[in-house]
Each structure stands twice: as structure tokens, then as C-alpha cells.
Design an enzyme around this catalytic site. Sequence first.
Site: not given
Ligand SMILES: *Cc1c(COP(=O)(O)O)cnc(C)c1O
Length: 388
Positions: A202, A49, A177, A101
Site C-alpha cells: 500500500k 530464503r 497493523d 482487513y
Molecule cells: C492489504 C492489507 C493487508 C494484506 O496485505 P497484502 O499485501 O495484500 O497481503 C493487511 N492489512 C491491511 C490493513 C491491508 O490494507
Amino acid sequence: MGLSINSLVIHGGIDGDEKTGAVNVPIYQTSTFKQDGIGQTRGGWEYSRTGNPTRAALEKLIADLEEGNYGLAFASGLAAIDAVLSLFKSGDRLLVSDNIYGGTFRILDKVFKQFGLTYTIVDTSNLSAIEDELSKDSENNIKAVYIESPANPLLTVTDIAAVADIAKKAGKLTIVDNTFMTPYLQKPLTLGADIVVHSGTKYLGGHSDVVSGFAIVKDKELADRLYFLQNSIGGVLGPWDSYLMIRGIKTLAVRMDRHQENAQKLAKWLTESGYVEKVYYPGLESDPGYSVQKKQAKGPGAMISFTLKKKYDYRKFFENLKLITLAESLGGVESLVCHPATMTHAAIPKDIREAVGITDELIRFSVGIEGADDLKADLIQAIEASEK
Ligand SMILES: *Cc1c(COP(=O)(O)O)cnc(C)c1O
């Protein structure tokens, strides 16, 4: 090290294994590490961890790609966002982009709000809206501005350098983000942001087979606080998934080029097709975000949102697609569509959703790397079959 990002995705971070010459980073599938005596570790490894060599190689890699000094890998994008939001305390307030998101909205609204961290939604593409909020902040409780650019799902573009400049002058942090862009297309830390977060699930992973997340910073003190939170909260990425992420990132540059080439073609075609009411894509010259996007990123990415003309039934459109898959998520090699109102953004109350333009008719399209003509043919047959 001066390498271009095309080389860094392959050789950045820790390149292979020093001890054996293996060209790939080994998967250290272990929870713990032998100590030769009390406090005598071999190279600082204690417990996975706290730190794991496979994860550490990935963390170094993402830091190199974002031109940060420190990277941290988490079990999901939201686990990364959880750790970043845990930097704040009760009484603090965040300014947040008005289309973000859905899960980010949910963790703010349903989790952190309970602990007294509040938020105010602003249109961050409008700089004076941010300045207004800061000037009204008589209690001085705003601590950071949280941006997505292009934002999810309306692809609204925020001028990151301008926001970071305003925030810095007011003594606030800027958090970006960068999931939709990846460091291949946009590097918020070089534009003045303090913290970059990612859903690695993604484009970074790219193959729809890993859930992961990242936080990246330049500043040592912020990094120390985030390492403390990562270890204390514990949402770390496992060694196997860390390896899969390293593997996925090796092809980031070539994938993004193809994603974007396909998206450019399809966005232009959709606009001219006569099938759509509106197309949201910052790669179109007619898009309000076009010039800022061009200034701050290497390209517009491969997320397109659109609404069909009224004579088509959007529900039937989703049902009739054959090659393009209806699913949550984005950024994988395969093309996906989603219905934000009921899927990715269902956590946002309808009135807030509709006010920012996330209507029931909105379709979000993550353009994959298949043949563009095959994607176009699938869109045409599904739209035609959905005529009311
Ligand atoms: C999918 C997504 C998240 C969250 O990520 P996870 O891996 O699903 O927890 C946050 N921000 C954006 C822009 C996303 O597309």
C-alpha cells in the site's frame, strides 16, 4: 542515528553500496552464495530464503523507520501476518479489532482456527471491552491483542498506548497493523506495541506495482522467533521487489503529505456537499476518533469511507467515475475506490459485516496525489450521474 524521518526514508537502513559507491542498493538477484570452504561464507550469506543483501537493506530500513530493532520483509502483507500468527499455538486465543482487513479475518477464521488458534472479536476502540475480555479469561488462553488503527474500512481509531498498557499489565502481546498510517504518521512500537505488521503493498510501496509485507519488533527474542518462522515458512520478499520497495519508500514523506492534504480537503468538502449520508475520517473534528488520532499520530492519513444519500445509486456511482479507479488495494499515487462489502471485506460473513457497519452502501476511498480539484470534479460528476 538521530535523523528525522524525512531523511531516514532516503538514508535509513543501508545507504547505497559500500564496495562501489553506487548510491542505490544493488539488486542481488541470486538464490545462493559461494562458500570458500565448508561453513566459510562471505559475510554470512548462504541462501536467499534465509537472507539476501537487498532484502536485508530493506529490512534494516523499515526497522529504522518504525523505531524497531529488527525488521523482516515478506512476499505480502498476509505472508507477514502468517508468520506473526505462527508465533502462537493450539489453544491460544487472540483479541481482534472488530473491523479489520478482510484477508486478516480470513486467515484467522479459515486457516489458523483449523489448527486450534482461536480469536474473539472486540471493539478495541472501547478499552473496557478489552478489560472485560481479559477479566473473563479464566483459562488464561488470550495471548495477544491484534489492532488496526485506523481500522479498515470504517477508520475506527483505537488508543494504541492504552491498549498496549492494558495488554502488558496482563502479560499479553500487542500487535498493530500499521498499513493505513505508515511510520511517517504513526509508530506503534513507540506507543508500547510489541509487533508492527504492514502490507507494504500500500503506502510504503506507494506505486501499486509491488506486493509485499513487513513485521517489525524491538525485542531480540521475538525477533529470533520471527526470523526462524520467516525462514521456516518461507514467504520472503524477492530481491527485485525488495529494491522496488526501497525505491518507493524514498518518497514516502512527500507522498503522505500530499495524500493527506488532498484527503483533508475532500473529506471536509464531502461532509458539506449535501451528497453524503455519512463520512468516516479521523481528520474531521466531528469524528469519534479525532482526539485519539491527534494524540497518537502525526495526521489522519488519506483513507476516507462514506455513504451517499439514498437518492444516489452507489453502483452507478462506481460505474460513472472517470479519473478515480474502482479497484482493490489502496495507498498508491492514483486514487482508488472500492466496495468493501463485495471486495476487500467479502470474506467476512454478511451478518458480522453489517453488525459493525460495513454495509452494502459503504464506499472506501483511497485518496491519491492527483490534483484535489480534479478528484472533486470527478466525484461530483459521478454522484450527479448516479441519481436514481
Ligand atoms: C492489504 C492489507 C493487508 C494484506 O496485505 P497484502 O499485501 O495484500 O497481503 C493487511 N492489512 C491491511 C490493513 C491491508 O490494507
